[in-house]
Design a protein around this motif. Structure first.
Motif: not given
Length: 139
Positions: A82-111
């Motif tokens: 994100l820091t590097i993109l802000e410096g060289v391509e500030p209009d480009r949006h950064l995303f983290l891509a994860v599987t539906a299982d990872v999101y449902a079973e881990f990322l959305s469940q852990q406080r």
């Protein structure tokens, strides 16, 4: 060159099905003495008058021994990219891509992960690796 994530091709195909053109595989960036490779760079026409939207996508499988340790690594990479993109391509949006299982079973469940996703405004693409489709965009 670092190894590709096991879901690299599935995420790439899901983005293409969603109307994105993959422009970089990987997206190589240099800034402030650092060189990084984000898994994918993509673009999509958002209307004749509005032009193009560009994104960078880091794909993570969370297949290691500790999902929390994998998240620590992913978060560190995300913030660095994100820091590097802000410096060289500030209009480009950064995303983290994860599987539906990872999101449902881990990322959305852990406080802890929920709080950090919120605090650092992490944008997430949730995809189905078998169907190779985007399930959800979390921005």
């Amino acid at each position: 060159m670092s190894a590709r994530d096991i879901f690299h091709e599935a995420a790439k195909h899901a983005l293409e099905k969603d109307g994105w053109e993959i422009t970089d595989d990987p997206l190589r960036l240099r800034w402030g003495g650092a060189t990084v490779q984000i898994d994918l760079g993509a673009t999509r026409l958002i209307g004749a008058k509005r032009g193009e939207e560009t994104i960078a996508v880091e794909i993570k499988s969370f297949q290691g021994a500790s999902a929390l340790s994998e998240f620590h690594t992913a978060l560190g990479q995300y913030l660095n990219y994100l820091t590097i993109l802000e410096g060289v391509e500030p209009d480009r949006h950064l995303f983290l891509a994860v599987t539906a299982d990872v999101y449902a079973e881990f990322l959305s469940q852990q406080r802890l992960t929920q709080k950090q996703i919120e605090r650092y405004e992490i944008k997430i693409i949730v995809f189905d690796p078998l169907e190779e489709v985007i399930v959800q965009w979390l921005t």
